[in-house]
Design a protein around this motif. Structure first.
Motif, short mmCIF file in Angstrom:
data_model
loop_
_atom_site.label_atom_id
_atom_site.label_comp_id
_atom_site.label_asym_id
_atom_site.label_seq_id
_atom_site.Cartn_x
_atom_site.Cartn_y
_atom_site.Cartn_z
N LYS A 1 0.80 -1.23 0.00
CA LYS A 1 0.00 0.00 0.00
C LYS A 1 0.84 1.28 0.00
O LYS A 1 0.46 2.27 0.60
CB LYS A 1 -0.95 0.01 1.20
N ARG A 2 2.03 1.22 -0.64
CA ARG A 2 2.86 2.43 -0.68
C ARG A 2 3.44 2.65 -2.07
O ARG A 2 4.27 1.89 -2.54
CB ARG A 2 3.98 2.31 0.36
N MET A 3 2.93 3.71 -2.73
CA MET A 3 3.41 4.07 -4.07
C MET A 3 4.27 5.32 -3.96
O MET A 3 3.88 6.28 -3.30
CB MET A 3 2.22 4.42 -4.99
N GLU A 4 5.44 5.30 -4.62
CA GLU A 4 6.31 6.47 -4.57
C GLU A 4 6.88 6.78 -5.95
O GLU A 4 7.30 5.87 -6.66
CB GLU A 4 7.46 6.23 -3.58
N GLN B 1 -0.55 7.26 -5.32
CA GLN B 1 -0.99 6.67 -4.05
C GLN B 1 -2.50 6.86 -3.87
O GLN B 1 -3.23 5.93 -3.54
CB GLN B 1 -0.22 7.34 -2.89
N GLU B 2 -2.93 8.10 -4.13
CA GLU B 2 -4.35 8.44 -4.02
C GLU B 2 -5.20 7.61 -5.00
O GLU B 2 -6.27 7.11 -4.65
CB GLU B 2 -4.49 9.91 -4.42
N GLU C 1 -5.45 4.04 -3.71
CA GLU C 1 -6.32 3.93 -2.53
C GLU C 1 -7.79 4.07 -2.92
O GLU C 1 -8.65 3.38 -2.39
CB GLU C 1 -5.94 5.01 -1.50
#
Ligand SMILES: [Zn+2]
Ligand SMILES: [Zn+2]
Length: 350
Positions: free
Chosen positions: A10-13, A329-330, A333
């Motif tokens: 759950k972490r996009m960068e 990320q948004e 989600e």
């Protein structure tokens, strides 16, 4: 160049990556313009795996994309720089026994954008990056009337088209589609090319139910508030010729078995998060139900593009959310949590 990395669950960068280069004479260097966020990307985002395919972080996801050609290899004949293109995320070897039998999508050496390696298959980074290189056979011209987001939508649409082909549904037959997210809606949209008589649809999300209605579903039910199986069977007492399960839930598999007429076909497209599915054998056996699993699609990109050019559909109904790469990320989600009536969210590069 920039790339969007899944750096943990759950972490996009957004980060830097080396720009890929043309290596083979049939390679094409493509500047990515639009990427659709798919339910399967969400499986990697949320669980870090689909079945035996497990992500090693950091990882680049994404497989539904369109772009613009930046450069072509020496032997590329059908494309030139500046062309707008649709990308088939699959790269088959064309040599193994599966390829030789025409099953390019289950190629033993298949590489597929945004799919991690498993013990039995190769991995490949996805298209959530500024540039990718693909072989010429995985690239198709994007017709002028379509936007780049439309171009990225063709990948799920090909799965809808392929599912109808595999279902062996015949003109004037009746189908149900259980789950009208992007794949269920793709089945619905492709159904018109197969001259389906009636298409009944169910979902839990009002916006998806409305989209199915707007795209021509005969009747569309909310399984949260009504017994969809009873409602559909009241309208069609003989039952369905084919049911397309697009939710990946045991409940919808059971509904499908109940909805089918004897001799009907249950088409399983949804990806469950659990390891095993079941069905009531008494019904499956008495009704002699055929079960057809779907693995992505096989050689349907060109067919799907041609079909939609003859009968353009309203792609806009599916395109609900649009993000910049910095907001990946948004986007993930939003899709993970089915928020804000999302159907298809896009991440667009300039
Ligand atoms: Zn997809
Ligand atoms: Zn092969």
């Amino acid at each position: 160049m920039k790339a969007i990395y899944l750096t943990g669950l759950k972490r996009m960068e957004l980060g830097e990556s080396r720009k890929p280069e043309i290596q083979q004479p049939h390679d094409i260097l493509i500047k990515i313009r639009s990427v659709g966020v798919c339910g399967s990307d969400i499986h990697y985002f949320k669980h870090g795996q689909i079945g035996r395919q497990v992500v090693q972080f950091p990882y680049i996801a994404g497989h539904e994309c369109s772009g613009e050609i930046e450069a072509v290899g020496a032997k590329v004949t059908k494309f030139k720089p500046g062309n707008r293109v649709i990308i088939d995320p699959a790269i088959s070897c064309f040599k193994c026994s599966q390829c030789r039998s025409g099953r390019y999508h289950t190629c033993k050496n298949l590489r597929f954008l945004g799919t991690p390696a498993s013990q039995t298959s190769n991995g490949l980074d996805g298209c959530l990056q500024e540039y990718i290189v693909m072989p010429e056979h995985s690239v198709f011209h994007l017709p002028d009337e379509y936007s780049f987001e439309d171009g990225a939508l063709f990948e799920p649409l090909t799965i809808g088209y392929y599912s109808l082909l595999k279902s062996e549904v015949k003109p004037d037959q009746t189908i149900a589609i259980l789950g009208t997210g992007p794949i269920g809606l793709s089945v619905l949209m492709a159904g018109k090319f197969f001259h389906i008589k009636s298409s009944y649809t169910t979902d839990l999300i009002p916006e998806r139910i409305n989209a199915a209605k707007a795209l021509g579903s005969t009747a569309s039910f909310n399984s949260n508030t009504t017994n969809s199986v009873d409602e559909i069977l009241q309208l069609e007492p003989d039952g369905m010729d084919c049911v397309f399960e697009c939710a990946g839930q045991q409940e919808t598999i059971d509904q499908g078995i109940n909805l089918l007429k004897p001799g009907g076909t249950l088409v399983l497209i949804g990806i469950p998060t659990f390891q095993r599915i079941s069905g009531e054998i008494d019904l499956l056996r008495r009704k002699e139900i055929r079960i057809q699993n779907i693995r992505r699609q096989n050689v349907c990109t060109e067919l799907t593009i041609q079909a939609f050019q003859q009968q353009p559909a309203n792609f806009n109904l599916l395109k609900t959310h649009h993000f910049t790469p910095a907001r990946a990320q948004e986007a993930f989600e939003l899709v993970e949590n089915y928020q804000d009536g999302v159907i298809k969210a896009f991440i667009n590069w300039d």
